[in-house]
Write an enzyme that holds these catalytic residues in place. Structure first.
Site, PDB file in Angstrom:
ATOM      1  N   ASP A  27       1.054  -1.291  -0.026  1.00  0.00           N
ATOM      2  CA  ASP A  27      -0.040  -0.119  -0.102  1.00  0.00           C
ATOM      3  C   ASP A  27       0.718   1.251   0.120  1.00  0.00           C
ATOM      4  OD1 ASP A  27      -2.384   1.601   0.572  1.00  0.00           O
ATOM      5  OD2 ASP A  27      -1.824   1.676   2.591  1.00  0.00           O
ATOM      6  N   ASP A  29      -0.231   5.349   0.619  1.00  0.00           N
ATOM      7  CA  ASP A  29      -0.482   6.178   1.787  1.00  0.00           C
ATOM      8  C   ASP A  29      -0.726   5.696   2.973  1.00  0.00           C
ATOM      9  OD1 ASP A  29      -1.249   8.850   0.425  1.00  0.00           O
ATOM     10  OD2 ASP A  29      -1.895   7.180  -0.908  1.00  0.00           O
ATOM     11  N   ASP A 211      -2.203  -0.019   5.800  1.00  0.00           N
ATOM     12  CA  ASP A 211      -2.600   0.562   7.200  1.00  0.00           C
ATOM     13  C   ASP A 211      -3.971   0.946   7.465  1.00  0.00           C
ATOM     14  OD1 ASP A 211      -2.808   2.744   4.884  1.00  0.00           O
ATOM     15  OD2 ASP A 211      -2.999   4.016   6.739  1.00  0.00           O
TER      16      ASP A 211
END
Length: 271
Positions: A27, A29, A211
């Site tokens: 991922d 961001d 996240d």
């Protein structure tokens, strides 16, 4: 559910990342780049880019991005050639050759996505800090910079637009996502990328790190289809399907740097 373990100095996971190919699904961001107030202000630190570049150069290592951003935007942030990517939570796929394709299941809903984006821009124009991001197959409504007293109204407006236009809505970190109502998400994306990059081979190793709430689909999918895959949640969350957790993006970079060092040593020994 018990909480995820910390990989510590990475010794707990390095043996499980010794296979070939090693497929790293990352991922962007909050995982590679710290979260920014505005999506366009987020930056992948140069130190992180150097680690990813080193990994991508190694024989038998394949790196791909898995992002809620448009795939081109995610690739722009990392700025390394030859990476594959899944953008828009899996509605877009870009191969290492740069060829992009939109998931065919999204096609019937593209006009509804555009209409929802237009409606939300008009409805939220007077809300300071609200941002409607039209990403083609999906729309993101950001309210990170909105006065907390008005954040609920922005969230509700996004959900109403989803219902009005027949789209699925989902919550992220101070963002509401509007997507076509089909079973395409980061879970389907990581399985597709793993397959295309050789992660299903008996000798392969897999890692996914993310996240956000939307990354939980990927943790579930990988652990179900590839039980030896390493899944890492970035940030504080006791409620995650990931097996491991690190506190922040710099801590994940340290794990990736340890993988780079171990694989580099193996390459030198083989040479």
């Amino acid at each position: 559910m018990t909480g995820p373990r910390t990989p510590g100095d990475a010794a707990a996971i390095l043996p499980r990342l010794a296979g070939t190919p090693l497929v790293l699904l990352l991922d962007v961001d909050g995982t590679l780049a710290p979260i920014a107030e505005r999506p366009e202000d987020a930056v992948v630190p140069s130190e992180t880019r150097q680690v990813i570049a080193g990994l991508a150069r190694l024989p038998g290592v394949r790196v791909a991005l898995v992002s809620g951003r448009a795939a081109a935007d995610a690739l722009r942030m990392v700025a390394l050639s030859g990476l594959a990517a899944a953008g828009n939570h899996g509605f877009e796929l870009v191969g290492g050759d740069g060829e992009s394709r939109v998931h065919p299941a999204a096609a019937p809903y593209l006009s509804a996505v555009r209409a929802a984006a237009a409606d939300l821009r008009e409805e939220l124009a007077s809300v300071e800090g609200a941002q409607v991001e039209d990403k083609g197959p999906t729309v993101s409504v950001h309210f990170r910079r909105v006065d907390p007293a008005h954040a609920g109204a922005v969230r509700d407006a996004a959900r109403r637009a989803g219902v009005r236009h027949g789209l699925r809505t989902g919550d992220g970190k101070l963002v509401v996502e509007l997507r076509p109502p089909v079973e395409v998400h980061k879970g389907t994306a990581v399985l597709t990328l793993a397959d295309e990059l050789g992660g299903g081979a008996p000798s392969a190793s897999l890692l996914f790190a993310g996240d956000d709430v939307t990354d939980e689909d990927a943790f579930h999918a990988l652990r179900g289809a590839h039980p030896r895959a390493v899944t890492v949640h970035v940030g504080a969350s006791p409620h995650t399907a990931a097996e491991f957790a690190v506190p922040d993006a710099p801590a994940l970079r340290a794990v990736l740097a340890a993988v780079l060092a171990a694989r580099s040593d193996e390459t030198l020994q083989d040479g």
